[in-house]
Design an enzyme around this catalytic site. Structure first.
Site, mmCIF file in Angstrom:
data_model
loop_
_atom_site.group_PDB
_atom_site.id
_atom_site.type_symbol
_atom_site.label_atom_id
_atom_site.label_comp_id
_atom_site.label_asym_id
_atom_site.label_seq_id
_atom_site.Cartn_x
_atom_site.Cartn_y
_atom_site.Cartn_z
ATOM 1 N N GLN A 167 -65.965 107.697 -108.653
ATOM 2 C CA GLN A 167 -66.565 107.366 -107.345
ATOM 3 C C GLN A 167 -66.896 108.642 -106.584
ATOM 4 O OE1 GLN A 167 -63.793 104.718 -105.449
ATOM 5 N NE2 GLN A 167 -64.145 103.090 -106.921
ATOM 6 N N ASP A 320 -58.735 100.955 -114.702
ATOM 7 C CA ASP A 320 -58.826 99.551 -114.292
ATOM 8 C C ASP A 320 -58.140 98.608 -115.279
ATOM 9 O OD1 ASP A 320 -60.163 100.192 -111.989
ATOM 10 O OD2 ASP A 320 -62.148 99.972 -112.885
ATOM 11 N N LYS A 347 -55.553 102.353 -105.389
ATOM 12 C CA LYS A 347 -56.551 101.335 -105.730
ATOM 13 C C LYS A 347 -56.521 100.213 -104.694
ATOM 14 C CE LYS A 347 -58.274 103.496 -109.056
ATOM 15 N NZ LYS A 347 -59.661 103.942 -108.932
ATOM 16 N N ARG A 351 -51.333 99.805 -107.089
ATOM 17 C CA ARG A 351 -51.242 99.050 -108.350
ATOM 18 C C ARG A 351 -49.994 99.357 -109.164
ATOM 19 N NH1 ARG A 351 -57.402 98.876 -110.452
ATOM 20 N NH2 ARG A 351 -57.959 97.172 -109.057
ATOM 21 N N ARG A 396 -57.609 92.644 -109.901
ATOM 22 C CA ARG A 396 -57.194 92.892 -111.289
ATOM 23 C C ARG A 396 -55.756 92.435 -111.534
ATOM 24 N NH1 ARG A 396 -61.781 94.934 -113.145
ATOM 25 N NH2 ARG A 396 -62.830 96.466 -111.850
HETATM 26 C C1 S3P Z 1 -65.256 103.072 -110.360
HETATM 27 C C2 S3P Z 1 -64.417 104.098 -110.640
HETATM 28 C C3 S3P Z 1 -62.968 103.964 -110.778
HETATM 29 C C4 S3P Z 1 -62.528 102.495 -110.864
HETATM 30 C C5 S3P Z 1 -63.285 101.598 -109.949
HETATM 31 C C6 S3P Z 1 -64.777 101.695 -110.185
HETATM 32 C C7 S3P Z 1 -66.686 103.348 -110.249
HETATM 33 O O1 S3P Z 1 -62.369 104.598 -109.704
HETATM 34 O O2 S3P Z 1 -61.150 102.369 -110.618
HETATM 35 O O3 S3P Z 1 -62.884 100.246 -110.138
HETATM 36 O O4 S3P Z 1 -67.498 102.410 -110.312
HETATM 37 O O5 S3P Z 1 -67.039 104.536 -110.110
HETATM 38 P P1 S3P Z 1 -62.189 106.195 -109.666
HETATM 39 O O6 S3P Z 1 -62.774 106.780 -110.908
HETATM 40 O O7 S3P Z 1 -62.915 106.679 -108.486
HETATM 41 O O8 S3P Z 1 -60.704 106.394 -109.607
#
Ligand code: S3P
Length: 441
Positions: A167, A320, A347, A351, A396
């Protein structure tokens, strides 16, 4: 959908289609809003999280229409307009962080907020590098709500990601498209690369290379969309959604399941490797390529699982899937150890705590030491009635423990089941094919 009492399943047999990938859906919407082309999107994830991204884009003036066949059409603008009200991003960390990157070059004030859980999640990791690029944040203590004002004169930065977060990386990649100059993002530990793949698919100016064994992402901005053409983005099935049913088919007797068209991105399919190492019988067939991503059909069947140790270095690629892997470990023979789970604390819920407390509620012996989770397999032998699961409004966790119920001898009441709307609104409709459930008490 409040509380549901889920009974054990007969068998997990048949053919399943799963929702469009949530991560790719966010990116498909956001990047489509930047190209001059007319983009059609097929199989967009229908959950609340992606709906939040769509609504935010619409508030910024992007025209998004559904046609009768369920295809989404996105028309971009010359520039975004200031939203009349706050951008509310619900429960979705991906929406919040990626939209902050998109707004980096918008010279108006935008109020960004989210639900109680999103307001607790760390945004400083995004705000800090965006501030270095020239973005101003006020009324925030590193969390939402925040007021963001961007600038047309974004500065190019070279930034080493302090956490392996897709993200964060994606937020910066999206912001970098509006920078006049070269932005470098260095990834000491790798995370899912959907943004990179889609940027390449859309001919955006991204170079990926290795320097001193670290991956470097280099964006040469500003991105000037090329001549208009039409583009179709057909989103592959969500591998994180598939993980629930694959695990269910391994755990429930007499099962044989096929799941069609699952995204087979190397940073997302690691859970299949883990389940196979635990003894899971899983095969992939009919691989193909779709919008720059690999996809496959997956066949899985009832298997006898044994415990496993998962090292910390692959945690970002399983982030995830730990809730459902914890369920697999609970039913496996022997001890499992999942190492390096610190990011799980940030999260939709904490979690790590939520997995531990709910496994214990099911009678599974487990504990957390530092950031490592230890699970003693065969926990279902000691299940005691009645069992109630509190997912802490984390989709989840609700889905993982619903699968626990399918594999166990006793019914389990899952509270807050509405939370599955975030990513998989049809989850309980699918579950009803395999088992009975009643409104919980
Ligand atoms: C996601 C990245 C993950 C994941 C999230 C979706 C994304 O988080 O846990 O459900 O779409 O970039 P991070 O990689 O930021 O920890």
């Amino acid at each position: 959908m409040g509380s549901l009492t889920v009974s054990s399943a007969r068998e997990i047999t048949g053919v399943l289609d799963i929702p469009g990938d949530k991560s790719i859906s966010h990116r498909a919407l956001i990047l489509s809003s930047l190209v001059k082309h007319s983009v059609q999107i097929l199989n967009l994830n229908q959950g609340d999280d992606v709906a939040c991204t769509r609504k935010a884009l619409e508030q910024l003036g992007v025209n998004i229409q559904n046609d009768r066949k369920g295809i989404l059409k996105v028309k971009c603008l010359d520039h975004f307009i200031q939203p009349k009200s706050s951008l509310y991003l619900g429960n979705s960390g991906t929406s919040a962080r990626l939209v902050m990157g998109l707004l980096a070059s918008c010279e108006f004030e935008t109020h960004i907020s989210g639900d109680v859980s999103l307001q607790k999640r760390p945004m400083e990791r995004v705000m800090q590098p965006l501030s270095r690029m020239g973005v101003n944040f006020k009324e925030t203590k590193g969390c939402l709500p925040a007021i963001q004002t961007g600038t047309r004169n974004l500065l190019p930065i070279s930034y080493r990601l302090p956490v392996p977060s897709a993200q964060l990386k994606s937020s910066l990649l999206i912001a970098a498209l509006s920078v006049n100059g070269i932005t470098r993002i260095i990834e000491p530990a790798l995370s899912r690369d959907h943004t990179e793949r889609l940027m390449k698919f859309l001919d955006m100016p991204l170079k990926v290379y290795y320097e001193n064994k670290e991956r470097v992402l280099e964006v040469t901005g500003p991105y000037l969309p090329s001549k208009a053409k039409s583009i179709l983005l057909d989103i592959p099935g969500d591998s994180s959604a598939a993980a629930f049913w694959i695990t269910a088919s391994l755990l429930v007797k007499n099962s044989n399941l096929r799941i069609n068209n699952v995204c087979w991105n190397p940073f997302r399919n690691v859970f299949v490797d883990i389940l196979k190492r635990m003894g899971g019988q899983i095969q992939t067939i009919s691989q193909k390529s779709q919008m720059g991503e690999e996809c496959t059909d997956i066949i899985s069947q009832t298997s006898l699982l044994h415990g496993i140790e998962i090292s910390a270095d692959i945690a970002p690629s399983l982030i995830d899937e730990y809730p459902i892997l914890a369920v697999a470990a609970a039913f496996a023979n022997g001890r499992s150890i999942f190492r390096g789970l610190q990011e799980l604390r940030f999260k939709e819920s904490n979690r790590l705590e939520t997995i531990e407390s709910n496994l214990k509620a099911c009678g599974v012996r487990c504990y957390v030491q530092n950031n490592d989770l230890f699970i003693e397999g065969k926990g279902f032998d000691s299940i005691s009635n009645p069992i109630e699961i509190y997912p802490q409004h984390d989709h989840r966790i609700a889905m993982a423990f619903s699968i626990f119920a399918l594999a166990s001898f006793h019914p389990i009441t899952i509270h807050q089941t509405k939370t599955v709307m975030s990513s998989y609104p049809t989850f309980y409709k699918e579950l009803s094919k395999f088992s009975n459930f009643n409104p919980g008490h």
